[in-house]
Every structure is written in structure tokens, then in C-alpha cells.
Write a protein that holds these residues in place. Structure first.
Motif, PDB file in Angstrom:
ATOM      1  N   GLU A  49      40.075  54.364  31.362  1.00 37.15           N
ATOM      2  CA  GLU A  49      39.639  54.129  32.743  1.00 37.15           C
ATOM      3  C   GLU A  49      38.820  52.853  32.906  1.00 37.15           C
ATOM      4  O   GLU A  49      38.179  52.647  33.918  1.00 37.15           O
ATOM      5  CB  GLU A  49      38.841  55.343  33.248  1.00 37.15           C
TER       6      GLU A  49
ATOM      7  N   ALA B  25      39.867  53.804  37.795  1.00 35.31           N
ATOM      8  CA  ALA B  25      40.816  52.691  37.691  1.00 35.31           C
ATOM      9  C   ALA B  25      42.183  53.051  38.249  1.00 35.31           C
ATOM     10  O   ALA B  25      42.975  52.176  38.568  1.00 35.31           O
ATOM     11  CB  ALA B  25      40.946  52.258  36.228  1.00 35.31           C
ATOM     12  N   ARG B  26      42.465  54.355  38.381  1.00 36.86           N
ATOM     13  CA  ARG B  26      43.797  54.740  38.842  1.00 36.86           C
ATOM     14  C   ARG B  26      43.854  54.963  40.346  1.00 36.86           C
ATOM     15  O   ARG B  26      44.927  55.115  40.905  1.00 36.86           O
ATOM     16  CB  ARG B  26      44.244  56.016  38.132  1.00 36.86           C
ATOM     17  N   SER B  27      42.698  54.994  41.031  1.00 36.15           N
ATOM     18  CA  SER B  27      42.702  55.265  42.468  1.00 36.15           C
ATOM     19  C   SER B  27      42.872  53.958  43.247  1.00 36.15           C
ATOM     20  O   SER B  27      42.524  52.885  42.758  1.00 36.15           O
ATOM     21  CB  SER B  27      41.391  55.929  42.872  1.00 36.15           C
TER      22      SER B  27
ATOM     23  N   GLN C  79      41.101  50.387  42.417  1.00 37.45           N
ATOM     24  CA  GLN C  79      41.874  49.171  42.156  1.00 37.45           C
ATOM     25  C   GLN C  79      41.470  48.057  43.115  1.00 37.45           C
ATOM     26  O   GLN C  79      41.416  46.891  42.732  1.00 37.45           O
ATOM     27  CB  GLN C  79      43.372  49.469  42.267  1.00 37.45           C
TER      28      GLN C  79
END
Lengths: 259, 220
Positions: A71, B67-69, B73
Motif C-alpha cells: 500500500e 493506494a488502491r482507492s 490515487q
């Protein structure tokens, strides 16, 4: 209210602390499996003595660090207790390469003073005491995300004790916390990393015995530099493969990979 | 004693109240003096962090800023780094967690200003700015200070959110509260004991200050 300006100045200084700390050449942060708590601290001190450079160590469960690095966590070097986490990050392109195997770990049964359990690595006494009902609480690391927890679970399954002991388990967030629980005196014992049991601080708190290595998958510990690695992290990575560092790992009971 | 962690905690507390001061004054005044439909819902929403487990908030922050939302981003695209596992991320989390600690005492303080006083000010032709600076803030300041002291102290003690959103990164997100947890795991009970005693003393002093201020506000 005359002191207001100086108070305000002090307040602003406090606000600026993280920025000031960043402005200095920042020591890289190393994410390390909790079984390295003592061995790696010693290795890092030696590294600082020899090179004058420092690294900052953060200990936790390998699974948690794997998630944090995925992450975007700011770690420059990752020392996992389970090599599959490193392979996984390498595949995702987050590490420079597949890294190096640096140690193979072992697990021990540890019992605090006053426990009815005998430090018997064959787990025969544990089986007997479970039947007697004298074991109320038993500590291992969380198998969900801690490799040493998975090894402990495998060993207990190999000994045929898993279903009996499952309801008595207290799970540490990582193997270092499991060691804390196991030796606290509130549990009758636990299964922890050999490297932790060998440290003076932990060995003063309990007696321990190695559990057969073939009762669990080998704890192949692998390290890799992440894409964020700078010069100091790279130097530390090299240092950990050098004879002085390997000597420290060996002293903490790790089996070292051959060149 | 982990001085780096202590400095980080103080700084986090400082940034938190720096953001909460204007937010609290605006929200506190608004809630104190306006009646509208659904006000209870707004107040309940702002008070949520008082009862919500910090891990719930931590989870949502991790999901929304990670980091994936999309939001994560977007933040990474603008600032070059995400919020999760950074000091900045902790500030965001800490401001949200402390909303009720800042807003509620301020709201009470503004509510305590008699209506006639404000009306007199308005009749004398004071602009809203001068009303705020010369009438409202001088009357409400003990409440505002209490709010700041409470938020600051509460930030020093925040643990669940910090661990979830910040990880445990030395010099970046390892605050004193997390450092205590960390030292216990490292069998370093001496450092843990020192830091725990320091937090205990600091919390007592700051809570004491807020009580002293409270008494000064309502002399009996």
C-alpha cells in the motif's frame, strides 16, 4: 500575555519538527520480522559502529509489512520471516529483485517459571497437561499474518494437539508479542521463535526446548530492497550478508543459508 | 525514552489543534446560534468519534485513502505521495477523531454568550469580523482553550487510529502511545514505564488545566 510571542514561537517549532527531521539526511526505515527483534538490533548497532550510518528498525509481523509495502509504506528494506511474501512483492514490482535468503528460523516451546508445563520440545508433556486440564492459556503468534504463528500451528497439528488447544490459544500480533504473552506468567507457555528465546531478556523469563524442524514448513527468511531503497539501505543489505552479521544471526540460533 | 516519538506526538497534537481551531470556531458558532432542520443529525455526526471504536474510523480511512482507492490515487498524483503510513495521514485522521473534543466545548462557550450582547454589538454597527474578534472570542476564550487542550491531550493518547493508518514507522508515524506498545513487545519495560509515566503526568496536567479554565468560566 507578554509571553505570548515566545509561546507562539515554541508552538511553531513543535509544528515544524517532522519537517526538520525530514530535512536531515533521513535514516532509512527497515521493516523486519519480529523474530529479528534482538538479532537485527545488534546487527544494526554493529553496522553503525563500522560505517557511521544509521538505519531505523520497525518490527512487526511479516504479513502486516507485506500489506503496508503493497500500500505504499515508506520502507527501504524488508526482512520477512516467510519468503513467499518477498516473492509476492517482487512479482508486483515493488522490490528491486527477489532478494536473498538470509536465515532459516526454528521454533521452541517456552514455559515461564511456575508453569505446570515442562519445557519439552516433543510436546508430549503439553499433550499430557492438556488432558489434565492444567493448561488454560497458551500463546502463539497469529497464524493469519505471522509466519511463526503458522509454524506453531503446523507443529501443534503435527503433534495432534490443534483441536484440543485451539480454544486456549492467545494470539500475539507478531511473534515478539506472543513471546511477551508466553513469558508474562499469565499463560502456561507458548511457541515462539528460537531467536527470541536465546536473547538474554527472554531467556531470563522462561525455559525452552526446540521443536523438531520437520514438524512445520521451514521458516525460510528472505530479505529484499524495495524500489524506495537509497544508498544506506543498500549498504545495510550488503552488510547483513557479511560474516560479522552472519555471525550474529548464527548466535541467535538461525540456520544460515550456504553461499 | 524515545524522544523522537515524543517530538512526533507533540507535533501531531500541534497540527491537529492548528486545523481544529478555525474549524471548531466556525462549526461551534454555527451550531450554537442557528436552528435548522436536521441539526441533531449534524451534531450526532460530529459527535460520532466519541463513541466509535477508533479501529472503525481507522478502517474507513485506510480504505478511502489507501493506494488502491480513487481518493488515495488522486492524492498521490497531486502530492507525489499517499496519506497512508505518513505523518500527514495521521494529521487527517487525528483532526477527524478530535472533531467532537474541539467543537463541543466551543459550541457550549458560544451558546453561553447572551443574545443581547451580540445584538448590542450588531446595533453599534460592528462588522461580523469585529464582532468575532472584539466580542465573541474574548467571551468564549476559556471554552476555546479547553477545546484545544482536550484535543491536544487526546491526540497524544490516540492509539488505534495511529496504528492502523500510520503503521509503526520510526520518525514518521511512531507516536509515544505506539512506542509504548512497541517497547513492551521488545521486552524493554523500562522505556515503556518511563513513557507511560510521562503520558500519565502530561494528561493529568492538561486535564487539570481544562478544569481550572472551566471554573474560571463559571465563577460560583
Amino acid at each position: 500575555m507578554k509571553r505570548l510571542p515566545s509561546l507562539l514561537a515554541a508552538f511553531l517549532l513543535v509544528l515544524a519538527l517532522p519537517a526538520l527531521a525530514r530535512a536531515q539526511e533521513k535514516a532509512p526505515v527497515v521493516a523486519a520480522a519480529a523474530d529479528l527483534q534482538f538479532a537485527l538490533t545488534e546487527a544494526a548497532d554493529l553496522f553503525t559502529q563500522q560505517t557511521g550510518k544509521t538505519v531505523r528498525l520497525s518490527f512487526g509481523s511479516s504479513g502486516n509489512f507485506h500489506r503496508q509495502i503493497a500500500e505504499g509504506g515508506p520502507y527501504e528494506l524488508y526482512l520477512s520471516a516467510d519468503e513467499t511474501y518477498v516473492f509476492d512483492l517482487a512479482k508486483a514490482g515493488l522490490t528491486l529483485d527477489e532478494g536473498k535468503l538470509y536465515a532459516v528460523g526454528r521454533i521452541v516451546l517456552i514455559v515461564p517459571p511456575g508453569s505446570p508445563l515442562k519445557p519439552d520440545g516433543s510436546l508430549k508433556d503439553l499433550a499430557a497437561q492438556l488432558k489434565n486440564g492444567t493448561v488454560a492459556k497458551f500463546a502463539i503468534a497469529n497464524p493469519e499474518h505471522a509466519p511463526y504463528g503458522r509454524a506453531a500451528r503446523s507443529a501443534l497439528k503435527s503433534a495432534g494437539l490443534w483441536s484440543e488447544i485451539e480454544s486456549k490459544l492467545i494470539l500475539g500480533e507478531n511473534v515478539s508479542q506472543a513471546a511477551q504473552y508466553a513469558t508474562s506468567g499469565s499463560a502456561q507457555g507458548g511457541i515462539i521463535a528460537y531467536s527470541l528465546a536465546l536473547s538474554p531478556k527472554v531467556s531470563a523469563l522462561g525455559r525452552f526446548d526446540l521443536i523438531p524442524a520437520d514438524w512445520h514448513d521451514p521458516l525460510r527468511q528472505r530479505m529484499a530492497l524495495t524500489k524506495k531503497a537509497g544508498a544506506t539501505a543498500k549498504a545495510f543489505y550488503e552488510f547483513l550478508q557479511s560474516p560479522p552479521a552472519r555471525g550474529i544471526f548464527k548466535r541467535y540460533g538461525f540456520v544460515l543459508p550456504t553461499e | 525514552m524515545d524522544w523522537e516519538a515524543l517530538g512526533l506526538s507533540l507535533s501531531l497534537g500541534g497540527w491537529t489543534i492548528a486545523f481544529l481551531l478555525p474549524i471548531g470556531i466556525l462549526a461551534g458558532r454555527w451550531l450554537a446560534w442557528t436552528k435548522f432542520k436536521g441539526k441533531e443529525a449534524v451534531e450526532a455526526l460530529l459527535a460520532l468519534p466519541l463513541v466509535l471504536p477508533p479501529t472503525v474510523l481507522g478502517y474507513y480511512l485506510l480504505v478511502s485513502m489507501g493506494a488502491r482507492s480513487p481518493l488515495g490515487q488522486a492524492i498521490e498524483a497531486v502530492f507525489g505521495q499517499g496519506l497512508v503510513f505518513t505523518f500527514e495521514g495521521l494529521v487527517v485522521a487525528s483532526v477527524l477523531v478530535n472533531l467532537p473534543f474541539a467543537i463541543q466545548p466551543m459550541q457550549r462557550a458560544f451558546e453561553a454568550i447572551p443574545r443581547e450582547v451580540r445584538e448590542a454589538g450588531a446595533c453599534s454597527g460592528l462588522s461580523p469580523w469585529r464582532m468575532l474578534l472584539e466580542i465573541e472570542l474574548p467571551l468564549a476564550w476559556p471554552g476555546i482553550l479547553t477545546a484545544m487542550v482536550l484535543s491536544f491531550t487526546h491526540t497524544l493518547g490516540e492509539f488505534g487510529v495511529v496504528l492502523m493508518v500510520g503503521g509503526n514507522i520510526p520518525g514518521e508515524t511512531k507516536t509515544v502511545a505506539v512506542a509504548i506498545y512497541d517497547r513492551v513487545q521488545a521486552f524493554d519495560s523500562e522505556a515503556a514505564a518511563n513513557m507511560a509515566a510521562l503520558l500519565l503526568a502530561l494528561s493529568f496536567v492538561t486535564i487539570g488545566i481544562s478544569y481550572v479554565l472551566g471554573n474560571r468560566r463559571s465563577p460560583s
